[in-house]
Write a protein that holds these residues in place. Structure first.
Motif, mmCIF file in Angstrom:
data_model
loop_
_atom_site.group_PDB
_atom_site.id
_atom_site.type_symbol
_atom_site.label_atom_id
_atom_site.label_comp_id
_atom_site.label_asym_id
_atom_site.label_seq_id
_atom_site.Cartn_x
_atom_site.Cartn_y
_atom_site.Cartn_z
ATOM 1 N N ARG A 1 0.822 -1.210 0.000
ATOM 2 C CA ARG A 1 0.000 0.000 0.000
ATOM 3 C C ARG A 1 0.859 1.265 0.000
ATOM 4 N NH1 ARG A 1 -3.730 2.754 -2.049
ATOM 5 N NH2 ARG A 1 -4.880 4.107 -0.645
ATOM 6 N N LEU A 2 2.009 1.212 0.649
ATOM 7 C CA LEU A 2 2.926 2.357 0.635
ATOM 8 C C LEU A 2 3.343 2.681 -0.793
ATOM 9 C CD1 LEU A 2 4.589 4.417 2.234
ATOM 10 C CD2 LEU A 2 6.336 2.645 2.501
ATOM 11 N N LEU A 3 3.674 1.661 -1.559
ATOM 12 C CA LEU A 3 4.027 1.871 -2.969
ATOM 13 C C LEU A 3 2.847 2.437 -3.753
ATOM 14 C CD1 LEU A 3 6.119 -1.350 -3.545
ATOM 15 C CD2 LEU A 3 6.990 0.999 -3.692
ATOM 16 N N GLU A 4 1.642 1.933 -3.474
ATOM 17 C CA GLU A 4 0.454 2.456 -4.157
ATOM 18 C C GLU A 4 0.240 3.935 -3.826
ATOM 19 O OE1 GLU A 4 -2.188 -1.680 -4.332
ATOM 20 O OE2 GLU A 4 -2.581 -0.219 -2.753
ATOM 21 N N LEU A 5 0.387 4.294 -2.565
ATOM 22 C CA LEU A 5 0.197 5.694 -2.160
ATOM 23 C C LEU A 5 1.218 6.616 -2.821
ATOM 24 C CD1 LEU A 5 -0.560 5.331 1.656
ATOM 25 C CD2 LEU A 5 -2.154 6.076 -0.124
ATOM 26 N N LEU A 6 2.443 6.152 -2.942
ATOM 27 C CA LEU A 6 3.502 6.986 -3.506
ATOM 28 C C LEU A 6 3.444 7.073 -5.028
ATOM 29 C CD1 LEU A 6 6.422 5.964 -1.153
ATOM 30 C CD2 LEU A 6 5.244 8.183 -1.243
ATOM 31 N N ALA A 7 2.716 6.174 -5.663
ATOM 32 C CA ALA A 7 2.620 6.177 -7.133
ATOM 33 C C ALA A 7 2.000 7.469 -7.655
ATOM 34 C CB ALA A 7 1.813 4.974 -7.613
ATOM 35 N N ASP A 8 1.165 8.106 -6.842
ATOM 36 C CA ASP A 8 0.494 9.340 -7.260
ATOM 37 C C ASP A 8 1.245 10.598 -6.847
ATOM 38 O OD1 ASP A 8 -1.555 7.859 -8.380
ATOM 39 O OD2 ASP A 8 -2.768 7.902 -6.550
ATOM 40 N N HIS A 9 2.453 10.436 -6.345
ATOM 41 C CA HIS A 9 3.235 11.571 -5.862
ATOM 42 C C HIS A 9 4.579 11.617 -6.578
ATOM 43 C CE1 HIS A 9 0.160 11.130 -2.833
ATOM 44 N NE2 HIS A 9 0.391 12.380 -2.505
ATOM 45 N N ALA A 10 5.190 12.767 -6.554
ATOM 46 C CA ALA A 10 6.480 12.958 -7.240
ATOM 47 C C ALA A 10 7.614 12.423 -6.381
ATOM 48 C CB ALA A 10 6.682 14.429 -7.562
ATOM 49 N N LEU B 1 4.915 -1.577 -9.128
ATOM 50 C CA LEU B 1 4.512 -0.337 -8.465
ATOM 51 C C LEU B 1 5.694 0.586 -8.176
ATOM 52 C CD1 LEU B 1 2.024 -1.857 -5.858
ATOM 53 C CD2 LEU B 1 1.428 -0.609 -7.960
ATOM 54 N N ALA B 2 6.904 0.039 -8.170
ATOM 55 C CA ALA B 2 8.103 0.819 -7.843
ATOM 56 C C ALA B 2 8.760 1.355 -9.105
ATOM 57 C CB ALA B 2 9.086 -0.053 -7.071
ATOM 58 N N ASP B 3 9.471 2.468 -8.944
ATOM 59 C CA ASP B 3 10.222 3.029 -10.065
ATOM 60 C C ASP B 3 11.473 2.197 -10.362
ATOM 61 O OD1 ASP B 3 8.677 5.473 -10.670
ATOM 62 O OD2 ASP B 3 9.213 5.985 -8.612
ATOM 63 N N MET C 1 -7.307 1.989 8.336
ATOM 64 C CA MET C 1 -6.277 1.887 9.379
ATOM 65 C C MET C 1 -4.885 1.827 8.763
ATOM 66 S SD MET C 1 -7.591 -0.429 12.516
ATOM 67 C CE MET C 1 -8.755 -1.574 11.855
ATOM 68 N N ILE C 2 -4.748 1.028 7.709
ATOM 69 C CA ILE C 2 -3.457 0.900 7.025
ATOM 70 C C ILE C 2 -3.047 2.245 6.431
ATOM 71 C CG2 ILE C 2 -2.325 -0.137 5.002
ATOM 72 C CD1 ILE C 2 -4.064 -2.682 5.662
ATOM 73 N N ASP C 3 -3.975 2.909 5.748
ATOM 74 C CA ASP C 3 -3.673 4.203 5.135
ATOM 75 C C ASP C 3 -3.261 5.236 6.177
ATOM 76 O OD1 ASP C 3 -4.128 3.214 2.607
ATOM 77 O OD2 ASP C 3 -5.926 4.414 2.235
ATOM 78 N N HIS C 4 -3.959 5.267 7.288
ATOM 79 C CA HIS C 4 -3.630 6.243 8.325
ATOM 80 C C HIS C 4 -2.199 6.007 8.841
ATOM 81 C CE1 HIS C 4 -4.580 9.212 11.456
ATOM 82 N NE2 HIS C 4 -3.789 8.462 12.216
ATOM 83 N N THR C 5 -1.880 4.765 9.128
ATOM 84 C CA THR C 5 -0.535 4.438 9.615
ATOM 85 C C THR C 5 0.520 4.846 8.603
ATOM 86 O OG1 THR C 5 -1.345 2.615 10.981
ATOM 87 C CG2 THR C 5 0.973 2.526 10.315
ATOM 88 N N LEU C 6 0.307 4.512 7.350
ATOM 89 C CA LEU C 6 1.288 4.845 6.312
ATOM 90 C C LEU C 6 1.365 6.346 6.065
ATOM 91 C CD1 LEU C 6 0.636 1.903 3.867
ATOM 92 C CD2 LEU C 6 2.581 2.198 5.437
ATOM 93 N N GLY C 7 0.219 7.020 6.145
ATOM 94 C CA GLY C 7 0.228 8.475 6.011
ATOM 95 C C GLY C 7 1.051 9.131 7.106
ATOM 96 N N ARG C 8 0.949 8.600 8.328
ATOM 97 C CA ARG C 8 1.738 9.123 9.437
ATOM 98 C C ARG C 8 3.226 8.811 9.229
ATOM 99 N NH1 ARG C 8 1.792 12.345 12.152
ATOM 100 N NH2 ARG C 8 1.932 11.561 14.274
ATOM 101 N N ALA C 9 3.540 7.648 8.692
ATOM 102 C CA ALA C 9 4.942 7.334 8.383
ATOM 103 C C ALA C 9 5.489 8.308 7.342
ATOM 104 C CB ALA C 9 5.076 5.894 7.899
ATOM 105 N N LEU C 10 4.696 8.589 6.329
ATOM 106 C CA LEU C 10 5.136 9.518 5.279
ATOM 107 C C LEU C 10 5.209 10.955 5.786
ATOM 108 C CD1 LEU C 10 3.334 7.953 2.203
ATOM 109 C CD2 LEU C 10 5.798 7.938 2.719
ATOM 110 N N ASP C 11 4.439 11.280 6.829
ATOM 111 C CA ASP C 11 4.568 12.596 7.461
ATOM 112 C C ASP C 11 6.008 12.830 7.915
ATOM 113 O OD1 ASP C 11 1.898 13.322 7.200
ATOM 114 O OD2 ASP C 11 1.390 12.950 9.317
ATOM 115 N N LEU C 12 6.682 11.776 8.313
ATOM 116 C CA LEU C 12 8.064 11.887 8.788
ATOM 117 C C LEU C 12 9.026 12.311 7.678
ATOM 118 C CD1 LEU C 12 8.024 8.734 11.066
ATOM 119 C CD2 LEU C 12 8.057 11.126 11.824
ATOM 120 N N PHE C 13 8.566 12.229 6.436
ATOM 121 C CA PHE C 13 9.355 12.666 5.274
ATOM 122 C C PHE C 13 8.742 13.916 4.630
ATOM 123 C CE2 PHE C 13 10.055 8.143 5.787
ATOM 124 C CZ PHE C 13 11.424 8.030 5.685
#
Length: 190
Positions: free
Chosen positions: A20-29, A58-60, A162-174
């Motif tokens: 899901r992390l890879l899926e979320l990042l696919a729409d971002h630069a 899903l990965a570059d 729940m998964i999205d929220h956790t991953l969104g918080r992880a990505l907040d760290l970046f």
């Protein structure tokens, strides 16, 4: 700072976090660099209907987990950091003490030595003292230990939320905003 993020997927239960992390990042630069352990591929088969090829697309950039000459094994390859999702206790221990045996833990070790952000979604419970010592050692070395614990203030209505929220918080760290985090605004927000 570069917009490259290394994603490690280890063999711990919860492989969906990495997918899901890879899926979320696919729409971002954000340029994603994936290393997936052989154990992660086994877990993927047990926990999902996906094939490793479905995840790798899903990965570059995808690396062989045994390729210790890969770009992500070198500190001169600039990234904004790394997320290991999920992070097995074995991977945690290798990262904590710098005794790397494969590319995933070598890339994490490089991330730490270069003073870049390393987020470990450690997936194990219950924990014994050795696990806790490994978490403390990794934290002392600069890693962010972030077990994927759901935040119920967000009132998730599904496992996916729940998964999205956790991953969104992880990505907040970046400082990567994905729009999947229901942010706390105090009791008046409800």
């Amino acid at each position: 700072m570069t917009d490259r993020l290394v994603i490690g997927i280890s063999g711990a239960s919860g492989v969906i976090y990495g997918v899901r992390l890879l899926e979320l990042l696919a729409d971002h630069a954000v340029e994603t660099h994936l290393v997936m352990t052989p154990s992660a591929e086994l877990t993927l088969a047990h926990e999902t209907d996906l094939k490793a090829a479905d995840v790798k697309v899903l990965a570059d950039r995808v690396y062989n987990p045994r390729d210790m000459a890969a770009a992500i094994a070198s500190g001169s390859f600039r990234t904004c950091g790394m997320v290991v999702a999920p992070c097995s206790v074995r991977s945690l221990a290798e990262i904590a003490w710098g005794a790397t045996t494969g590319l995933l833990t070598r890339a994490a070790d490089v991330t730490l030595k270069e003073r870049r952000r390393l987020v470990l979604l450690v997936r194990e419970t219950p924990l014994h003292a050795g696990h806790l010592r490994a978490m403390a050692a990794a934290g002392e070395n600069g890693a962010v230990i972030m077990p994927p614990v759901p935040a119920f203030y967000a009132r998730p209505r599904s496992l996916e939320a729940m998964i999205d929220h956790t991953l969104g918080r992880a990505l907040d760290l970046f400082d990567i905003e994905t729009g999947v985090v229901r942010r706390w605004g105090g009791p008046e927000q409800d």
